[in-house]
Design a protein around this motif. Structure first.
Motif, PDB file in Angstrom:
ATOM      1  N   ILE A 355       4.781  12.267   1.989  1.00 24.25           N
ATOM      2  CA  ILE A 355       4.377  11.822   0.657  1.00 24.25           C
ATOM      3  C   ILE A 355       5.032  10.475   0.387  1.00 24.25           C
ATOM      4  O   ILE A 355       6.249  10.318   0.543  1.00 24.25           O
ATOM      5  N   TRP A 356       4.204   9.533  -0.038  1.00 22.82           N
ATOM      6  CA  TRP A 356       4.654   8.155  -0.251  1.00 22.82           C
ATOM      7  C   TRP A 356       4.530   7.790  -1.729  1.00 22.82           C
ATOM      8  O   TRP A 356       3.720   8.349  -2.468  1.00 22.82           O
ATOM      9  N   MET A 357       5.330   6.799  -2.114  1.00 23.97           N
ATOM     10  CA  MET A 357       5.249   6.248  -3.463  1.00 23.97           C
ATOM     11  C   MET A 357       5.573   4.753  -3.380  1.00 23.97           C
ATOM     12  O   MET A 357       6.293   4.312  -2.483  1.00 23.97           O
ATOM     13  N   PRO A 358       5.018   3.966  -4.296  1.00 20.31           N
ATOM     14  CA  PRO A 358       5.247   2.521  -4.207  1.00 20.31           C
ATOM     15  C   PRO A 358       6.602   2.127  -4.758  1.00 20.31           C
ATOM     16  O   PRO A 358       7.233   2.856  -5.525  1.00 20.31           O
ATOM     17  N   THR A 359       7.059   0.979  -4.333  1.00 17.10           N
ATOM     18  CA  THR A 359       8.301   0.406  -4.831  1.00 17.10           C
ATOM     19  C   THR A 359       8.151  -1.095  -4.888  1.00 17.10           C
ATOM     20  O   THR A 359       7.420  -1.702  -4.099  1.00 17.10           O
ATOM     21  N   LYS A 360       8.859  -1.694  -5.858  1.00 12.84           N
ATOM     22  CA  LYS A 360       8.847  -3.148  -5.958  1.00 12.84           C
ATOM     23  C   LYS A 360       9.949  -3.780  -5.126  1.00 12.84           C
ATOM     24  O   LYS A 360       9.968  -4.995  -4.951  1.00 12.84           O
ATOM     25  N   SER A 361      10.848  -2.958  -4.632  1.00 14.72           N
ATOM     26  CA  SER A 361      11.945  -3.484  -3.826  1.00 14.72           C
ATOM     27  C   SER A 361      11.488  -3.623  -2.384  1.00 14.72           C
ATOM     28  O   SER A 361      11.215  -2.626  -1.715  1.00 14.72           O
ATOM     29  N   GLN A 362      11.404  -4.859  -1.947  1.00 13.06           N
ATOM     30  CA  GLN A 362      10.977  -5.072  -0.566  1.00 13.06           C
ATOM     31  C   GLN A 362      12.007  -4.571   0.433  1.00 13.06           C
ATOM     32  O   GLN A 362      11.691  -4.251   1.563  1.00 13.06           O
ATOM     33  N   ALA A 363      13.262  -4.523   0.012  1.00 12.97           N
ATOM     34  CA  ALA A 363      14.301  -4.045   0.925  1.00 12.97           C
ATOM     35  C   ALA A 363      14.138  -2.570   1.224  1.00 12.97           C
ATOM     36  O   ALA A 363      14.474  -2.101   2.309  1.00 12.97           O
ATOM     37  N   GLU A 364      13.634  -1.810   0.220  1.00 10.96           N
ATOM     38  CA  GLU A 364      13.458  -0.381   0.428  1.00 10.96           C
ATOM     39  C   GLU A 364      12.114  -0.050   1.057  1.00 10.96           C
ATOM     40  O   GLU A 364      11.909   1.058   1.538  1.00 10.96           O
ATOM     41  N   ALA A 365      11.184  -0.988   1.023  1.00 11.69           N
ATOM     42  CA  ALA A 365       9.825  -0.701   1.474  1.00 11.69           C
ATOM     43  C   ALA A 365       9.798  -0.450   2.974  1.00 11.69           C
ATOM     44  O   ALA A 365      10.545  -1.051   3.752  1.00 11.69           O
ATOM     45  N   THR A 366       8.925   0.444   3.355  1.00 13.23           N
ATOM     46  CA  THR A 366       8.775   0.752   4.775  1.00 13.23           C
ATOM     47  C   THR A 366       7.984  -0.348   5.467  1.00 13.23           C
ATOM     48  O   THR A 366       7.150  -1.034   4.859  1.00 13.23           O
ATOM     49  N   SER A 367       8.240  -0.497   6.745  1.00  5.32           N
ATOM     50  CA  SER A 367       7.492  -1.473   7.549  1.00  5.32           C
ATOM     51  C   SER A 367       6.386  -0.809   8.352  1.00  5.32           C
ATOM     52  O   SER A 367       5.720  -1.467   9.142  1.00  5.32           O
ATOM     53  N   GLU A 368       6.188   0.503   8.175  1.00 10.10           N
ATOM     54  CA  GLU A 368       5.148   1.210   8.920  1.00 10.10           C
ATOM     55  C   GLU A 368       3.770   0.722   8.495  1.00 10.10           C
ATOM     56  O   GLU A 368       3.532   0.445   7.318  1.00 10.10           O
ATOM     57  N   THR A 369       2.888   0.635   9.476  1.00 11.30           N
ATOM     58  CA  THR A 369       1.525   0.161   9.197  1.00 11.30           C
ATOM     59  C   THR A 369       0.493   1.111   9.805  1.00 11.30           C
ATOM     60  O   THR A 369      -0.521   0.684  10.314  1.00 11.30           O
ATOM     61  N   ASP A 370       0.789   2.418   9.760  1.00 14.47           N
ATOM     62  CA  ASP A 370      -0.187   3.359  10.302  1.00 14.47           C
ATOM     63  C   ASP A 370      -1.297   3.589   9.294  1.00 14.47           C
ATOM     64  O   ASP A 370      -1.321   3.011   8.202  1.00 14.47           O
ATOM     65  N   THR A 373      -0.210   4.718   5.593  1.00  9.29           N
ATOM     66  CA  THR A 373       0.272   3.702   4.649  1.00  9.29           C
ATOM     67  C   THR A 373      -0.846   2.750   4.251  1.00  9.29           C
ATOM     68  O   THR A 373      -0.926   2.337   3.091  1.00  9.29           O
ATOM     69  N   ARG A 374      -1.722   2.393   5.183  1.00  8.50           N
ATOM     70  CA  ARG A 374      -2.837   1.518   4.818  1.00  8.50           C
ATOM     71  C   ARG A 374      -3.759   2.211   3.820  1.00  8.50           C
ATOM     72  O   ARG A 374      -4.234   1.603   2.858  1.00  8.50           O
ATOM     73  N   LEU A 375      -3.997   3.487   4.057  1.00  6.82           N
ATOM     74  CA  LEU A 375      -4.881   4.230   3.167  1.00  6.82           C
ATOM     75  C   LEU A 375      -4.276   4.341   1.773  1.00  6.82           C
ATOM     76  O   LEU A 375      -4.962   4.165   0.758  1.00  6.82           O
ATOM     77  N   ILE A 376      -3.001   4.621   1.684  1.00  4.62           N
ATOM     78  CA  ILE A 376      -2.360   4.779   0.380  1.00  4.62           C
ATOM     79  C   ILE A 376      -2.342   3.455  -0.369  1.00  4.62           C
ATOM     80  O   ILE A 376      -2.523   3.416  -1.598  1.00  4.62           O
ATOM     81  N   ARG A 377      -2.166   2.358   0.323  1.00  7.47           N
ATOM     82  CA  ARG A 377      -2.222   1.059  -0.351  1.00  7.47           C
ATOM     83  C   ARG A 377      -3.609   0.822  -0.949  1.00  7.47           C
ATOM     84  O   ARG A 377      -3.740   0.200  -2.008  1.00  7.47           O
ATOM     85  N   ASP A 378      -4.650   1.306  -0.255  1.00 10.40           N
ATOM     86  CA  ASP A 378      -5.996   1.178  -0.825  1.00 10.40           C
ATOM     87  C   ASP A 378      -6.161   2.043  -2.067  1.00 10.40           C
ATOM     88  O   ASP A 378      -6.828   1.656  -3.034  1.00 10.40           O
ATOM     89  N   LEU A 379      -5.554   3.221  -2.044  1.00 12.01           N
ATOM     90  CA  LEU A 379      -5.711   4.123  -3.177  1.00 12.01           C
ATOM     91  C   LEU A 379      -4.949   3.651  -4.411  1.00 12.01           C
ATOM     92  O   LEU A 379      -5.317   3.981  -5.536  1.00 12.01           O
ATOM     93  N   VAL A 380      -3.881   2.913  -4.229  1.00 12.09           N
ATOM     94  CA  VAL A 380      -3.081   2.441  -5.366  1.00 12.09           C
ATOM     95  C   VAL A 380      -3.322   0.965  -5.574  1.00 12.09           C
ATOM     96  O   VAL A 380      -2.396   0.180  -5.747  1.00 12.09           O
ATOM     97  N   ALA A 381      -4.571   0.556  -5.478  1.00  6.52           N
ATOM     98  CA  ALA A 381      -4.912  -0.853  -5.686  1.00  6.52           C
ATOM     99  C   ALA A 381      -4.357  -1.315  -7.018  1.00  6.52           C
ATOM    100  O   ALA A 381      -4.436  -0.645  -8.041  1.00  6.52           O
ATOM    101  N   GLY A 382      -3.781  -2.482  -7.043  1.00  5.44           N
ATOM    102  CA  GLY A 382      -3.166  -3.022  -8.246  1.00  5.44           C
ATOM    103  C   GLY A 382      -1.667  -2.947  -8.212  1.00  5.44           C
ATOM    104  O   GLY A 382      -0.978  -3.619  -8.983  1.00  5.44           O
ATOM    105  N   GLN A 383      -1.094  -2.135  -7.298  1.00  3.83           N
ATOM    106  CA  GLN A 383       0.353  -2.045  -7.181  1.00  3.83           C
ATOM    107  C   GLN A 383       0.875  -3.224  -6.365  1.00  3.83           C
ATOM    108  O   GLN A 383       0.259  -3.672  -5.410  1.00  3.83           O
ATOM    109  N   ASN A 384       2.006  -3.703  -6.790  1.00  7.75           N
ATOM    110  CA  ASN A 384       2.688  -4.752  -6.046  1.00  7.75           C
ATOM    111  C   ASN A 384       3.891  -4.147  -5.349  1.00  7.75           C
ATOM    112  O   ASN A 384       4.513  -3.214  -5.852  1.00  7.75           O
TER     113      ASN A 384
END
Length: 1886
Positions: A355-370, A373-384
């Motif tokens: 289970i994933w959740m967005p964060t504004k902290s780039q230091a905490e953000a994951t670098s995974e690109t499977d 993560t790509r799908l979840i970024r599409d689902l939360v369009a508008g999140q930075n």
């Protein structure tokens, strides 16, 4: 009787139980141990896995606890596991049919089925499936197994399927399923209740991406929702809580704090409640205290009711809630790709979904690109920002299973234990054509196009700004469905599939700009849909709505179009909310913007209108969205012109709209057609529209065909449509070439079956109505009218216009589907007449139409209406005429002809079991076709075309490995087998004219099938099946031949020998086949062969006996009494001895019946041959050849079974045995004796339980036998086989000796010799053949360093090149090759092999070994222990016993002793000096035939003069090397060596020992240094009686001579042995001296002591090696000039190494023995060699002989002691005296001294006599190791001068003189030379 296999009682119901057991037993006994021994661990792992799976399947089948579906699946999986194991381990595939419970298919089953299964199982890895039917339904079972809930309070989880295509956004595929997660302590109890699982239903192949070219992914998306507190405005103004406080808002309250947590939920975005939990890990207690204080302050200072709300001009303030307020938010998302699970029908799998959740902290953000993560970024369009793992719910675990094939309800019924009470979640949309009523409306609430700068619509003011008090951080959308009156439609909103309907529903809260992406399903009563609309209010948090929007569901008389919609957002005020005239006010205002433009780019820009983005999708069988379709459905309300226009535009109606209302559409079209009957325009328009609708039935997306058929059969009731349809069809057929009509005509042909069905059903309805009014005479008219359609089709087929090819093809492809529909009005005979007439019209088709015509015939043959009765007979009788032109003999073997043959095979195969007189023509056509295709070759293929196809193009499957097979040949062979199940001999006799040619063709085809000409022989089931079928064919052929081709004795000349020979050849191939030898098979294979074909050999033996007796003549009573044979001679003699070999092979069979027939036939052959030629030489020769070939190609098992026929054959001649003098009996006995001996030899040679050494010995014995039998070709083959064996064992010399046996068969002449096949030799002259063999021999000799054998072969070649053929070019090459061999001998470093004497004792050994002794050749380093082990391997039953007598003669006993080659001490080599060790070894030991061992040794205390040794000398029959690496001892002698002989032998041996150790030291073997020191110590110790120096006593004292005499004491003649001892001692001394030089580099201890002892012990030899020089005081005329003989031309090339010292050379001083220094060499003074007068007469004969013997030695190998460039470090001091002529010894000096001044150095060494010798040292230190020595110093005086100014040249000369020992190491390297051997050339003149 052979054990075929264990049958259990279960075998009848579950055959796989026994099949698995049999297979596992075979794998264990045959393969497992072999896999372990060969270390094939990967295969072993796979085998173990298969064994476990098969064992589990067997137990499951045995216990009977599976459902029917599970049992079918287990059976199919098990069959393919058996195939996989057999393919991996034995590559022989046995056919078992999964559809028949895994039963092994036998001869009683269809050959077509066996062939098809055999090909697929042999070439594929799983059951071949055609393209997956897109109409299949897929269902996905999803079950929540676990949830990692970290105290999250009452979360809700939703699961939904989403689909995504490349480049497109994610789209919902199904409804959502909701799960209210209980507390963690209750989760485990509720998870088994079934509430946490659902079945996603009705997915299609289009949804999962199985369409060709489709690339679709399916994801299961998990969302976690929970309630969170809303932060207040006052708190916002004071500063919101930090992220640390926000993390606590989701924690479950403790027992001390009931109710919701008072924490304030800090948010980073609209969707997400907090950033990753634990991102700042402070103390939990400190966090809680901070949070409590902040919340209490916020609640006390700012009540929630004071928060600003949207306001209006009227000051409307709805009341709000008091106290803590919450909103539902999405706090985590996970995703899982389930495409593979669905496609592969995986029954069960579990997977953790993070289970994933967005964060504004780039230091905490994951670098995974499977993909997650790509799908979840599409689902939360508008999140930075990025994504982090959720801490409150880290992951959920889901179990997923897939189902395919049936509808969901059927699967639930068939799987009650798993799917009982399952909750179904439907797909969004229809899976195909709807079969059940459904009316669902799916609405997706995407997002609000809203920001602080957008404007809300307002009816009075146009646009207004959003109220300023809103922060837009808790946007929620509430939806309702209302009527225009404002009345709510209750419970019509279904947000989740497992929840009841709701009247109003609110989305989770999001931030402005973020999407909801929530899908709800609306189920609205049919009567309310047209008046219903959606009303949506927008809320910011729990406050009253500030905006409202609406959207109608019905628009312009139809449902609103599917797709995206933008709905205007109006400011919520009283003008919007009021009702006017029973209608809500907002309905009066537009619901969408006037200009429908792309608002995605500027929808949130300043001044833009606020809207809602919605998507709708109608899934209804009641409502339509197409206006054209709706108007056609209301056709009665349309004018004629409008109706015509609507029908013309019907093609533009969407297929799905037609599918949803297909019944209504049919009703409208047939209604129009009936209404406007007789009007061509309307009839044609309706006909075209009907064809369009029927064409959708072929669209695989909808599966509409069954629904259309059901409608036509059950609900169609328009009788007046019949003439309309016929007329429209005929109008199209009237002008098939018209471009405008041709397209419509082709579309009609595609749906012709449905059109005919409607015509016939309409006629049936019409007949009912006509019967009601009394009309019965219209049926003939109807048939006549309908027949016009088929008449038009025949005319179409006869039209040769190229433009009609497409139309013709479509008719031919679909005609077979039309015929069954005619049964309602036509009889079967009438239908067959229509079909036959149509096929006759197709007689002249060309190209691919032929293939489609044949497909049509095949399909017609399978129609049920033509399957029985007289109509079937008509069909079978007509088929030969239809297919006759398309197979058999052709001008060219084209690809289309091959395809035609395959289709003809399919046609005939369907009728084969019902054929009568048609069998013979079909059989002959199949034979002709087989021969045609076989002549074109059989290339390897990488794909399999499915056998016996009934469609074109043929379906194919790719295969992994290229395989050699041919589908047409397989099908033809199968067809022949199918036709041969009934006797065909009589029919063939009536059918064919040329019987002989026909029989030749049939027999040739049979042989091809039996030998695998059509398919690989590893296809076991099919191959064994064809053996039995070919036997049946041969039985029919024999009947025909017996009738047609067996003349009476009076017409014997008419006997066709070739045909009968071909018949016997074919029959013998069959009965001799390896596939029938059950006794050699493992269990599974034996069981399969027996079940498939039974005892084919027994039936074959019967046919062989019948056919052999048939060609014999009746024997006389005397012959019957004499031989016991009823039919003898006659035509049988034609096949003697030609068929003797094959019969003899049958005689070796274990099968009793077959062997008995073969022995009886062999008896007749023997009798016939003896009667003709009075000897049996021809038969004996054939038997020898046959037996040899059989043993070569087959493993024949034990020798006992091979000899069974011998006694049986003798028993048949029992009557003759009563007359011993009978010549036939004598001939038979002699022949049997030879055969018996041959069988023994062949069994020994080809035995698998023997060593290579024994096999070589047996091969030699067999070769001797064959040579005696004059079987030269077989003898030669075994010669080369033996050579190959020796070469593989790296016995190269022995391989060359084996080839010599072949070469000895030829002479050196030009006579031609015949070619050979094995080995391959062309026809050539005897000289060429022998020369070629000699080249191969020499190659092996050279590789094995057998120089003697190689030189002998070269000499023989050279002699014939020089004196026979006068080929001097070859002679030159031969001489050069010999020179290279001689050079190799001088550098030879190979160690001599060791030899052992072996004595065979005991009666257990065969006579050729018993009580015999042999010398065996071993390896150069082989010890007696390892040789003994090798002999144990060769004779495992033998005992190794020591020397002495053996008490018992029973058993096998071996005695083994080491021996060494005997060296002849009288060999002239012992009279030569300076012979290198390698040459001595070569001359004395390279080809030994005498071996010795010391048996006694006498070493008295009186000294060496009385010692002697006694040796036993063994003489072998042949010298080594030998082919067998052994030779029999033929003579044993005992010889006593005299003291002198003992001395020579031991001295030479000790010298060789020291030389060998020295070689090891030079090779840097440090362990040899000590051994060398010890060996030298034993030789140089003066006090040791073992020192060879003691042998000097044996030599006579030299006579005393006058001092004035020119003769020296040494110059007296010695006998050969004494001279040999003197030379051996000198050689020994030289070897020790050189060894000292080698040891000096290692500085071993006691070296100086050994040196002193050496000088003491061997002082005489050292004095001989160091003669006294004379000094001439005359001033030198030149610098130093060495003594040199006359130089040969080659020697002149090296004279520059003896250049004199010029004035530029550095000063040198010579320290002479008498102390007189030499004059320094200066620029003005040069030293010239003094003239010593004639000193050659004073040379001793010993020294002269020594000089002559070694003058030509120039070996420069690493191990030789020569004056090579690399061996120039140190030499003995004697070398100085013999080279430095001015130095004359006078006074003895006790020690050696060394001094150096400046560049000049002086070295002084003491010799054995106390004299010192001068040492000349150069001063520049240049290494002189590259100089070369001269050996040919045979002339006393020859000054050599040279002019060189380089001082380095001086050192080069001095190095050649041996100067540089000890302290001269800086002046050069060491010269490794044996003093006295390599450096005595100058001493001879001194």
């Amino acid at each position: 009787m052979l054990k075929i296999g264990d049958e259990t009682p279960t075998s009848s119901t579950e055959p796989l139980v026994d099949e698995i057991a049999s297979c596992l037993r075979e794998w264990h006994s045959k393969n497992l141990h072999e896999l372990l021994l060969t270390r094939r661990y990967a295969v072993l792992d796979q085998t173990a896995l298969l064994i476990n799976q098969l064992d589990l399947a067997r137990r499951q089948l045995l216990h009977g606890v599976l459902t029917d579906r599970e049992r079918d699946l287990i059976r199919e999986t098990t069959v393919w596991n058996l195939v996989a194991g057999n393919k991996m381990l034995s590559n022989e595939i046995i056919v078992r049919d999964p559809k028949q419970r895994g039963r092994l298919l036998t001869y009683g089953d269809s050959i077509a089925d066996i062939s098809s299964l055999q090909s697929t199982m042999s070439l594929l890895d799983k059951t071949p499936t055609t393209h997956v039917d897109p109409l299949y339904l897929y269902h996905l079972l999803v079950e929540l197994k676990a949830c990692a809930n970290n105290n999250l309070n009452s979360p809700t989880m939703t699961l939904g399927l989403f689909t995504q295509r490349p480049g497109e956004p994610l789209k919902p595929l199904s409804e959502c399923f909701s799960v209210d997660l209980p507390p963690q302590d209750q989760f485990d109890k509720l998870v088994t209740s079934g509430k946490f699982r659902t079945l996603y239903t009705d997915l299609t192949s289009a949804d999962i991406g199985e369409k060709i070219g489709s690339d679709v992914e399916i994801y299961l998306v998990v969302r976690i929702h929970t309630k969170q507190l809303i932060e207040s405005s006052a708190l916002t103004s004071q500063g919101r809580l930090g992220r640390e406080g926000g993390n606590q808002s989701l924690q479950r309250p403790t027992s001390s704090s009931p109710g919701p947590s008072p924490g304030i939920g800090g948010r980073q975005s609209l969707m997400w409640a907090q950033r990753q939990f634990g991102s700042t890990h402070r103390s939990r207690s400190r966090q809680d205290s901070k949070l409590s204080r902040a919340v209490s302050n916020a609640n006390s200072t700012t009540p929630s009711g004071s928060r600003s709300r949207p306001s209006t001009r009227e000051g409307f303030r709805p009341p709000t809630q008091q106290g803590p307020q919450h909103v539902t938010r999405t706090i985590g998302i996970g995703a899982m790709n389930v495409k593979d699970i669905v496609v592969q029908s995986i029954t069960s799998t579990e997977q953790n979904i993070p289970i994933w959740m967005p964060t504004k902290s780039q230091a905490e953000a994951t670098s995974e690109t499977d993909y997650q993560t790509r799908l979840i970024r599409d689902l939360v369009a508008g999140q930075n920002g990025g994504l982090v793992r959720s801490k409150v719910i880290d992951h959920v675990r889901l179990g997923v299973s897939s189902f395919v094939g049936m509808e969901a309800d059927e699967i639930i019924v068939q799987t009650p234990t798993l799917l009982q009470n399952i909750s179904k979640t439907s797909k969004i949309g229809f899976p195909g054509a709807p079969k059940k009523p459904r009316s669902d409306i799916f609405v997706t609430m995407s997002a609000a196009n809203l920001s602080s700068q957008t404007l809300l619509s307002q009816p009075e003011r146009g646009q207004v700004s959003i109220p300023s008090g809103l922060d837009l951080k808790n946007l929620q959308l509430t939806i309702e469905v209302r009527k225009s009156s404002g009345e709510r439609i209750e419970n019509c909103i279904f947000p989740y599939s497992n929840e009841p309907g709701k009247t109003a529903w609110k989305t989770p809260a999001v931030n402005s700009g973020e999407p909801w992406n929530q899908v709800v399903k609306l189920i609205i009563p049919k009567e309310d849909v047209s008046d219903a609309h959606l009303i949506m209010s927008l809320i910011d948090g729990p406050d009253f709505p500030f905006a409202i929007s609406w959207m109608p569901l019905w628009d312009q008389g139809a449902f609103i179009k599917d797709g995206s919609h933008n709905s205007l957002l109006y400011l919520y005020d009283k003008n919007i909310a009021i009702s006017e005239n029973g209608r809500k006010a907002y309905l009066s205002y537009p619901w969408e913007p006037k200009a429908k433009t792309n608002t995605s780019s500027d929808e949130t820009s300043p001044g833009s209108l606020a809207t809602l983005r919605l998507e709708t999708y109608l899934c209804s069988t009641v409502f339509s969205q197409d206006q054209i379709l709706l108007d056609i459905l209301k056709w009665k309300h349309q004018s004629q012109d409008d109706l015509a226009n609507l029908l013309k535009r019907f093609v533009f109606v969407s297929e799905i709209e037609i599918v949803k209302l297909v019944d209504e559409v049919f009703g409208a079209l047939f209604g129009i057609m009936s209404e406007y009957s007789g009007k061509d325009e309307y009839e044609d328009l309706c006909f075209d529209a009907l064809v369009t609708v029927l064409g959708i039935g072929h669209d695989r997306r909808f599966n509409l065909g069954p629904i259309m058929d059901e409608y036509a059969d059950a609900r169609f009731d328009y009788p007046s449509a019949t003439p309309c349809l016929i007329r429209s069809f005929n109008r199209l057929l009237a002008q098939p070439g018209d471009p405008k009509k041709s397209r419509r005509l082709r579309a009609t042909f595609k749906v012709g079956r449905q059109v005919v069905k409607f015509i016939l059903n309409a006629r049936e309805s019409q007949k009912v109505k006509e019967a009601d009014v009394g009309i019965t005479a219209n049926q003939p008219n109807f048939k006549r009218e309908l027949t016009t359609i088929f008449t038009g089709l025949e005319g179409l087929m006869q039209d040769s216009s190229p433009v009609l090819v497409g139309s013709k093809t479509l008719v031919v492809q679909h005609m077979h589907t039309w015929l069954p529909e005619l049964t309602k009005s036509f009889s079967d005979e009438e239908i067959f007449d229509i079909a036959s007439s149509y096929l006759s019209a197709c007689a002249n088709v060309q190209g691919r139409l032929i293939l489609y015509k044949l497909v049509l015939i095949a399909n017609i043959s399978n129609l049920d209406i033509f399957r029985f009765g007289a109509i079937r007979s008509r069909l079978i009788a007509s088929t030969p005429k239809w297919i006759q032109p398309y197979w058999g003999i052709a001008q060219q073997n084209s690809e289309q002809w091959r395809e035609q043959i395959r289709l003809c095979c399919t046609i005939v195969s369907t009728q084969a079991n019902e054929l009568g007189s048609e069998i013979a023509p079909y059989f002959l056509k199949a034979v002709q076709s087989y021969q045609l295709i076989e002549g074109g070759g059989r290339p390897g293929k990488d794909k399999l075309s499915m056998l016996f196809p009934v469609s074109y193009p043929f379906p194919t499957k790719p295969i992994v490995n290229t395989t050699d097979f041919d589908e047409p040949l397989i099908e033809l062979a199968s067809l022949l087998a199918q036709l041969a199940r009934r006797p065909i001999g009589a029919q063939l006799a009536k059918t064919v004219d040329d019987v002989t040619t026909t029989l030749f063709s049939i027999l040739e085809v049979i042989r091809s099938v039996l030998t695998g000409g059509a398919y690989p022989q590893s296809w076991l089931s099919l191959h064994v099946y064809h053996h039995k079928s070919c036997l049946h064919i041969l039985e029919s052929v024999f009947d025909l031949m017996e009738e047609k081709l067996l003349p009476s004795p009076d017409d014997a000349e008419e006997f066709n020998t070739e045909v009968w020979s071909s018949f016997f050849l074919t029959l013998l191939i069959l009965v001799r086949s390896d596939k029938l030898t059950l006794e050699t098979f493992p269990e599974q294979k034996r069981r399969a062969v027996w079940k498939i074909a039974g005892d084919v050999r027994e039936q074959g033996a019967i046919l062989l006996r019948k056919s052999w007796e048939a060609i014999g003549w009746d024997s006389s009573p005397e012959e019957q009494a004499r031989y016991g044979i009823s039919r003898l001679g006659g035509f049988q003699v034609q096949y003697v001895p030609g068929r003797v070999g094959a019969i003899v092979e049958l005689c070796l069979s274990v099968h009793e019946g077959l062997r008995g027939v073969a022995v009886r036939i062999l008896q007749t052959m023997i009798v016939s041959e003896f009667a003709i030629s009075e000897d049996l030489e021809a038969i004996q020769a054939e038997m020898i050849n046959s037996l040899d070939l059989m043993f070569k190609s087959k493993h024949l098992g034990e020798g006992v079974s091979q000899k069974l026929f011998v006694n049986e054959l003798l028993d048949l001649f029992e009557n003759l045995a009563q007359i011993p003098e009978d010549p036939l009996w004598q001939a038979v006995k002699n022949m049997i004796t030879v055969v018996d001996e041959l069988l023994d030899l062949l069994s020994a040679v080809h035995s698998t339980d023997t060593t290579e050494a024994l096999r070589i010995m047996h091969t030699l014995q067999l070769m001797e036998f064959l040579k005696d039998m004059q079987k030269q070709d077989v003898y030669i083959r075994y010669v080369h086989q033996l050579a190959d064996i020796q070469s593989s064992l790296h016995n190269n010399a022995e391989a060359g000796l084996a080839l010599r046996l072949h070469a000895d068969l030829y002479d050196w002449n030009s006579s031609l010799v015949p070619p050979l096949a094995d080995p391959a030799f062309p026809e050539q002259t005897s000289f060429e053949r022998k020369e070629q063999l000699y080249f191969e021999m020499i190659k092996h000799y050279e590789e094995g360093a057998a120089w003697g054998s190689a030189l002998s072969s070269y000499r023989e070649l050279a002699r014939h090149y020089e004196h026979n053929i006068y080929d001097f070019a070859k002679l030159a090459r031969t001489q050069r090759s010999m020179a290279k061999i001689y050079e190799s001998i001088t550098k030879w470093e190979k160690h001599m092999p060791r030899y052992f004497r072996v004595i065979y004792r005991g009666l257990g050994f065969p006579p050729n070994l018993r009580d015999k002794q042999f010398i065996f050749e071993g390896g150069s380093a082989e010890r007696i222990s390892s040789f003994t082990d090798r002999m144990r391997q060769q004779h495992p039953s033998a005992q190794i016993v020591p020397a002495g007598d053996i008490d018992s003669m029973e058993g096998q006993y071996l005695q083994i002793f080491p021996v060494s080659p005997h060296r002849d001490l009288e060999h002239h080599l012992y009279q030569q000096s300076r012979v290198p060790h390698s040459i001595k070894e070569f001359v004395l030991s390279s080809q030994p035939s005498r071996f010795a061992v010391t048996s006694k040794r006498h070493s008295p205390a009186s000294g060496v003069k009385d010692q002697w040794i006694e040796k036993t000398i063994y003489t072998t029959s042949e010298s080594f090397p030998t082919i067998s690496k052994r030779s029999e001892i033929i003579a044993i002698n005992v010889a006593r060596l005299s003291p002198l002989q003992t001395a020579v032998e031991r001295t030479s041996r000790k010298t060789a020992e020291i030389a060998g150790l020295e070689k090891r030291v030079i090779d840097e073997d440090e362990s040899a240094v000590f051994s060398l020191m010890e060996a030298i110590k034993s030789s140089v110790d003066p006090a040791s009686v073992a020192s060879v120096a003691q042998y000097r006593q044996i030599l006579p004292e030299p006579p005393t001579t006058d001092t004035n005499s020119e003769e020296t004491p040494e110059d007296f003649p010695l006998p050969p042995l004494q001279n040999a001892l003197r030379l051996a001692l000198l050689d020994h001394v030289s070897t020790i001296k050189h060894a000292f030089n080698v040891l000096s580099r290692h500085n071993p201890p006691d070296l100086s002591t050994l040196t002193e002892n050496f000088q003491i012990s061997f002082a005489p030899e050292l004095s001989y090696l160091t003669p006294q020089p004379e000094y001439d005081p005359s001033p030198p005329e030149t610098a130093y000039t060495p003594l040199s003989p006359p130089l040969s031309p080659s020697a002149h090339q090296h004279t520059d190494s003896f250049a004199t010292i010029t004035r530029s050379a550095p000063q040198l001083s010579l320290s002479l023995p008498n102390g007189a220094p030499t004059s320094p060499i200066t620029d003005d003074n040069t030293l010239q060699r003094p003239q010593l007068g004639d000193t050659s007469k004073r040379s001793s004969r010993l020294s002269l002989n020594f000089l002559k013997g070694g003058s030509n030695t120039s070996a420069n190998s690493k191990g030789e002691r020569s004056s090579s460039a690399k061996d120039s470090d140190s030499v003995s001091a004697s070398t100085v005296s013999q080279r430095a002529e001015p130095a004359i010894a006078s006074e003895p000096r006790p020690s050696a001294s060394t001094s150096s001044t400046g560049q000049g150095k002086t070295l002084s060494l003491g010799n054995a006599s106390g004299r010192s010798v001068p040492a000349i040292n150069g001063g520049d230190g240049t290494d002189g190791s590259k100089s070369k020595s001269r050996e040919d110093d045979t002339e006393p005086d020859r000054p050599v001068t040279a002019h060189s100014s380089r001082s380095g040249r001086v050192k080069k000369r001095l190095s050649l003189l041996g100067i540089g020992n000890g302290g001269g190491s800086k002046l050069g390297g060491s010269l490794r030379r044996r003093a006295g051997a390599g450096d005595l050339s100058g001493m001879a003149e001194e």
